[in-house]
Scaffold this active site. Structure first.
Site, PDB file in Angstrom:
ATOM      1  CE  LYS A 224      -3.603   4.891  -1.482  1.00  0.00           C
ATOM      2  NZ  LYS A 224      -4.669   5.475  -2.327  1.00  0.00           N
TER       3      LYS A 224
ATOM      4  CE1 TYR B 139      -4.020   2.081   0.745  1.00  0.00           C
ATOM      5  CE2 TYR B 139      -2.611   3.160   2.367  1.00  0.00           C
ATOM      6  CZ  TYR B 139      -3.784   3.128   1.625  1.00  0.00           C
ATOM      7  OH  TYR B 139      -4.704   4.142   1.754  1.00  0.00           O
TER       8      TYR B 139
HETATM    9  P1  NAP Z   1     -13.214   2.364   1.034  1.00  0.00           P
HETATM   10  O1  NAP Z   1     -14.333   2.782   1.925  1.00  0.00           O
HETATM   11  O2  NAP Z   1     -12.662   1.006   1.152  1.00  0.00           O
HETATM   12  O3  NAP Z   1     -13.640   2.638  -0.476  1.00  0.00           O
HETATM   13  C1  NAP Z   1     -12.822   2.280  -1.555  1.00  0.00           C
HETATM   14  C2  NAP Z   1     -13.549   2.540  -2.844  1.00  0.00           C
HETATM   15  O4  NAP Z   1     -12.692   2.141  -3.929  1.00  0.00           O
HETATM   16  C3  NAP Z   1     -14.835   1.761  -2.964  1.00  0.00           C
HETATM   17  O5  NAP Z   1     -15.868   2.635  -3.349  1.00  0.00           O
HETATM   18  C4  NAP Z   1     -14.545   0.727  -4.063  1.00  0.00           C
HETATM   19  O6  NAP Z   1     -15.660   0.544  -4.899  1.00  0.00           O
HETATM   20  C5  NAP Z   1     -13.471   1.432  -4.865  1.00  0.00           C
HETATM   21  N1  NAP Z   1     -12.657   0.492  -5.636  1.00  0.00           N
HETATM   22  C6  NAP Z   1     -11.840  -0.487  -5.177  1.00  0.00           C
HETATM   23  N2  NAP Z   1     -11.267  -1.143  -6.210  1.00  0.00           N
HETATM   24  C7  NAP Z   1     -11.734  -0.562  -7.342  1.00  0.00           C
HETATM   25  C8  NAP Z   1     -11.506  -0.782  -8.737  1.00  0.00           C
HETATM   26  N3  NAP Z   1     -10.679  -1.750  -9.168  1.00  0.00           N
HETATM   27  N4  NAP Z   1     -12.147   0.003  -9.634  1.00  0.00           N
HETATM   28  C9  NAP Z   1     -12.982   0.991  -9.217  1.00  0.00           C
HETATM   29  N5  NAP Z   1     -13.232   1.245  -7.916  1.00  0.00           N
HETATM   30  C10 NAP Z   1     -12.615   0.489  -6.990  1.00  0.00           C
HETATM   31  O7  NAP Z   1     -11.958   3.342   1.202  1.00  0.00           O
HETATM   32  P2  NAP Z   1     -11.815   4.882   1.661  1.00  0.00           P
HETATM   33  O8  NAP Z   1     -11.336   4.867   3.049  1.00  0.00           O
HETATM   34  O9  NAP Z   1     -12.991   5.680   1.269  1.00  0.00           O
HETATM   35  O10 NAP Z   1     -10.549   5.281   0.761  1.00  0.00           O
HETATM   36  C11 NAP Z   1     -10.639   5.994  -0.443  1.00  0.00           C
HETATM   37  C12 NAP Z   1      -9.225   6.333  -0.902  1.00  0.00           C
HETATM   38  O11 NAP Z   1      -8.550   7.071   0.116  1.00  0.00           O
HETATM   39  C13 NAP Z   1      -8.367   5.102  -1.174  1.00  0.00           C
HETATM   40  O12 NAP Z   1      -7.514   5.342  -2.264  1.00  0.00           O
HETATM   41  C14 NAP Z   1      -7.559   4.972   0.092  1.00  0.00           C
HETATM   42  O13 NAP Z   1      -6.354   4.296  -0.121  1.00  0.00           O
HETATM   43  C15 NAP Z   1      -7.338   6.421   0.450  1.00  0.00           C
HETATM   44  N6  NAP Z   1      -7.012   6.650   1.848  1.00  0.00           N
HETATM   45  C16 NAP Z   1      -7.872   6.291   2.848  1.00  0.00           C
HETATM   46  C17 NAP Z   1      -7.510   6.531   4.168  1.00  0.00           C
HETATM   47  C18 NAP Z   1      -8.407   6.188   5.324  1.00  0.00           C
HETATM   48  O14 NAP Z   1      -7.954   6.344   6.471  1.00  0.00           O
HETATM   49  N7  NAP Z   1      -9.626   5.737   5.119  1.00  0.00           N
HETATM   50  C19 NAP Z   1      -6.280   7.118   4.453  1.00  0.00           C
HETATM   51  C20 NAP Z   1      -5.437   7.463   3.408  1.00  0.00           C
HETATM   52  C21 NAP Z   1      -5.823   7.229   2.107  1.00  0.00           C
HETATM   53  P3  NAP Z   1     -16.346  -0.898  -5.200  1.00  0.00           P
HETATM   54  O15 NAP Z   1     -16.665  -1.493  -3.863  1.00  0.00           O
HETATM   55  O16 NAP Z   1     -17.524  -0.583  -6.041  1.00  0.00           O
HETATM   56  O17 NAP Z   1     -15.295  -1.707  -5.933  1.00  0.00           O
END
Ligand code: NAP
Length: 250
Positions: free
Chosen positions: A163, A159
């Site tokens: 990133k 990861y």
């Molecule tokens: P999440 O709730 O797990 O949501 C991830 C989203 O990505 C889901 O809507 C999923 O949609 C979509 N996704 C996964 N694989 C995909 C693919 N192959 N094609 C299209 N869509 C895809 O995660 P989140 O926490 O909202 O995170 C969103 C972003 O922020 C991510 O890039 C994550 O790495 C980043 N981030 C999150 C955090 C945190 O603390 N939460 C911190 C730093 C960065 P489907 O289910 O429809 O596939």
């Protein structure tokens, strides 16, 4: 008198916008008037919930299915968007997955899955959209990185690599496209309350919160506000940057 909204004439594509940070970004852009294309892969239902939420406040949105890790599928999605709307102005690469494991235990599948989705996914969309951005002489790309990509994180070699890779992609493409008025930036969230982090064991969550100077998790909306800023006129002279939205972690 109604004020004109900043993104009234803009089309925005937000990947992985069915839940969490992507949904908050989609809603925030739509509130500012953008027509938002809500991308999803696994769950059309969740994407339709985002669309319904946007329509509930009078915004415009449509769900578009596509696996961002699939190069040709991304090409098809972009062609369909251009065919229907004739332009696309804002691209937010938010889709992301985790497959956490210590390096000694990490499988090749766990590594590939995360790199293919988080890093190659962003390459795929940028690769297909950038020629339209160049023709338009306008475009805003915002890549959602992570503090894990800035600081590293034990148990997240795959990861963190994806990133950190996104930051390199951001800075290089920013240099390539800057001459045509296209801005490419990254937002690096810290520890945000979404399904991704809710999946962590309570102990791990407490430990993570202990490392945040503000001593609390962030909200998806905190990330969305930074994205709206970067997508807007106020950030027209900002490119190649990484904004950490992390309560002071980095
Ligand atoms: P999440 O709730 O797990 O949501 C991830 C989203 O990505 C889901 O809507 C999923 O949609 C979509 N996704 C996964 N694989 C995909 C693919 N192959 N094609 C299209 N869509 C895809 O995660 P989140 O926490 O909202 O995170 C969103 C972003 O922020 C991510 O890039 C994550 O790495 C980043 N981030 C999150 C955090 C945190 O603390 N939460 C911190 C730093 C960065 P489907 O289910 O429809 O596939």
């Amino acid at each position: 008198m109604s004020m004109e909204k900043e993104f009234e004439d803009k089309v925005a594509l937000v990947t992985g916008a069915g839940r969490g940070i992507g949904r908050a970004i989609a809603c925030a852009l739509a509130r500012e008037g953008a027509l938002v294309l809500v991308n999803y892969h696994g769950s059309r239902e969740r994407a339709l919930e985002t669309v319904a939420e946007i329509e509930s406040f009078g915004g415009r949105a449509e769900a578009v299915g596509c696996d961002v890790s699939d190069y040709s599928a991304c090409g098809k999605m972009v062609e369909e968007i251009m065919g229907k709307y004739a332009h696309v102005d804002i691209l937010v690469n938010n889709a992301g997955v985790t497959r956490d494991n210590l390096i000694l235990r990490m499988s090749e599948e766990e590594y590939d899955k995360v790199l293919d989705t988080n890093l190659k996914g962003a390459f795929n969309t940028i690769r297909h959209i950038s020629r339209y951005f160049l023709k338009q002489r306008y475009g805003k790309v915002i890549n959602i990185s992570s503090v894990s990509g800035v600081l590293g994180n034990a148990g997240q070699a795959n990861y963190s690599a994806s990133k950190a890779g996104l930051i390199g992609l951001t800075k290089s493409v920013a240099r390539e496209l800057a001459g045509r008025g296209i801005c490419v930036n990254a937002v690096a969230p810290g520890f945000i309350d979404t399904e991704m982090t809710q999946a962590l064991p309570e102990k791990a969550k407490e430990a993570a919160i202990g490392t945040i100077p503000m001593k609390r998790m962030g909200e998806a909306e905190d990330v969305a506000r930074a994205v709206v800023f970067l997508a807007g006129k106020g950030a027209d002279y900002i490119t190649g940057q990484v904004i950490c939205v992390d309560g002071g972690m980095t």
